[in-house]
Design an enzyme around this catalytic site. Structure first.
Site, PDB file in Angstrom:
ATOM      1  N   ILE A  54       0.851  -1.189   0.000  1.00  0.00           N
ATOM      2  CA  ILE A  54       0.000   0.000   0.000  1.00  0.00           C
ATOM      3  C   ILE A  54       0.888   1.240   0.000  1.00  0.00           C
ATOM      4  O   ILE A  54       1.538   1.567   0.987  1.00  0.00           O
ATOM      5  CB  ILE A  54      -0.945  -0.006   1.213  1.00  0.00           C
ATOM      6  CG1 ILE A  54      -1.708  -1.340   1.279  1.00  0.00           C
ATOM      7  CG2 ILE A  54      -1.887   1.178   1.142  1.00  0.00           C
ATOM      8  CD1 ILE A  54      -2.446  -1.709  -0.001  1.00  0.00           C
ATOM      9  N   GLU A 105      -1.007  -2.395 -10.490  1.00  0.00           N
ATOM     10  CA  GLU A 105      -2.149  -1.994 -11.327  1.00  0.00           C
ATOM     11  C   GLU A 105      -2.394  -3.000 -12.454  1.00  0.00           C
ATOM     12  O   GLU A 105      -2.801  -2.640 -13.555  1.00  0.00           O
ATOM     13  CB  GLU A 105      -1.960  -0.588 -11.930  1.00  0.00           C
ATOM     14  CG  GLU A 105      -1.290   0.435 -11.063  1.00  0.00           C
ATOM     15  CD  GLU A 105      -2.022   0.729  -9.766  1.00  0.00           C
ATOM     16  OE1 GLU A 105      -2.990   0.034  -9.452  1.00  0.00           O
ATOM     17  OE2 GLU A 105      -1.598   1.653  -9.049  1.00  0.00           O
TER      18      GLU A 105
END
Length: 397
Positions: free
Chosen positions: A176, A376
């Site tokens: 994160i 992603e």
């Protein structure tokens, strides 16, 4: 004997521009691009080797990024710049020419955390967080990936249960970005009613972010493990505008779009480093650039960079026109990451042994791009998205 002075001028705009790329841009787009390029040249490039070596993200540049209007720059209102998709892409390319970690900060802040609130948040959530985030006064993070749920976010185990008027979140997240320096986290969790997003101030009891160290890639950036130990938030912490994975995916596609441009910025910078070196490095009484094998490498790299920027611009124009297909984002991300890594690795070969030092950018960019091609959506995921588009048959399982 060929001399450096007799070599053709290479001080062209962009990636050894073979196609007059600037001729495809508006004056406003060029001005924005050149402003960000000048910032990177003055503030990022002189310092990036030290930041990378020390595994340090330079928080001191956040106010400068905000002053340039780069935080949430593609969003409208709430102090955001409201720039076009193409302008955002051009900025992303210049930032990643400095380092992937710098472009990633802007992406996590704007394309992920701010976009989630902007797209799916309540008016109160938008007013509370977006102006501060656009001004660089608050940093955000985006908690989707988990230790066992990366490419398959539907398999997340983080759960949010109702307890009276509150929500209580429990679980773990991994990789994160910015979590240890963020003031607010957008956390995605399973609920009895489907996957929901929650706006969680990071000073909430039970929220813990631990930077992941050591890393071989993205060293001038922050990625964390996040633990949610019965994190209690009020009912109005939930993002009211979306239920299900379309919520986080709508933000991921914004970030993926920026990568299409950013990867080519890294490739261009690696190419330009190798080109400059080859023109001044003398071997056997002439510069490396004077040898046929060197010129073939340079031409092959320049071709892929020019094609990659053309693809990015085409996708950006379609995004601005509202005609972009989601599979086209996968096309751009898959192609440009793959080609950018190949360019950076090839550029390193022209530097010889010097190429493994932080005096030159290609290997640093190549290492960073190993992360960029993974987050992603991996190459494999985007291949399967395109495969489904071509065949009509999903092959993810």
């Amino acid at each position: 004997m060929t001399t450096v002075d007799s070599l053709p001028d290479s001080s062209l705009p962009g990636p050894g521009d073979l196609i007059d790329f600037d001729g495809l841009l508006t004056a406003e787009e060029i001005t924005l691009r050149d402003t960000v390029r000048a910032f990177v040249a003055a503030e990022i490039k002189p310092n990036i080797a030290r930041w990378y070596e020390d595994a340090e993200f330079p928080l001191e540049i956040v106010p400068q990024l905000a002053k340039l209007g780069l935080l949430g720059m593609h969003l409208e209102g709430y102090g955001c710049a409201g720039r076009s998709a193409v302008e955002y892409g051009l900025a992303a390319a210049e930032l990643e020419a400095g380092d992937s970690g710098i472009r990633t900060f802007v992406s996590v802040q704007g394309s992920l955390a701010m976009s989630a609130i902007h797209k799916h948040g309540s008016e109160e959530q938008k007013q509370r967080w977006l102006p501060a985030m656009a001004a660089g006064e608050a940093i955000g993070c985006f908690g989707l990936t988990e230790p066992t749920a990366g490419s398959d976010p539907a398999g997340m185990s983080t759960f949010a249960r109702r307890d009276g008027g509150d929500w209580v979140l429990s679980g773990t997240k991994r990789w994160i970005g910015l979590a240890s320096v963020a003031q607010v986290a957008v956390i995605w969790a399973q609920t009895d009613g489907g996957i929901r997003g929650f706006v969680v101030p990071t000073d909430t009891p039970g929220f813990t972010a631990t930077p992941i160290e050591p890393k071989l890639s993205m060293r001038a950036s922050i990625q964390c493990d996040v633990t949610l130990d019965d994190v209690r938030v009020p009912a109005d912490a939930v993002l009211p505008g979306v239920v299900g994975l379309k919520g986080p995916f709508s933000c991921l596609n914004e970030a993926r779009y920026g990568i299409i441009w950013g990867a080519m910025g890294a490739a261009r910078d690696a190419f330009e480093d190798a080109l400059a070196y080859s023109r001044t490095r003398m071997q056997f009484d002439k510069p490396l650039a004077g040898y046929q094998l060197t010129q073939q490498k340079l031409v092959d790299m320049a071709l892929e960079i020019n094609k990659g920027f053309l693809l990015a611009l085409h996708i950006g124009r379609k995004k601005d026109a509202g005609t972009l297909g989601l599979h086209q984002i996968s096309l751009g991300k898959l192609n440009n990451c793959r080609e950018a890594i190949a360019v950076c690795r090839e550029a390193r070969t022209l530097l010889g042994g010097n190429g493994i030092t932080l005096d030159y950018s290609p290997l640093r960019h190549a290492n960073n791009l190993e992360s960029v091609r993974t987050y992603e959506g991996t190459d494999e995921v985007h291949t399967l998205i395109l495969g489904q588009h071509l065949t009509g048959i999903p092959a993810f399982r």
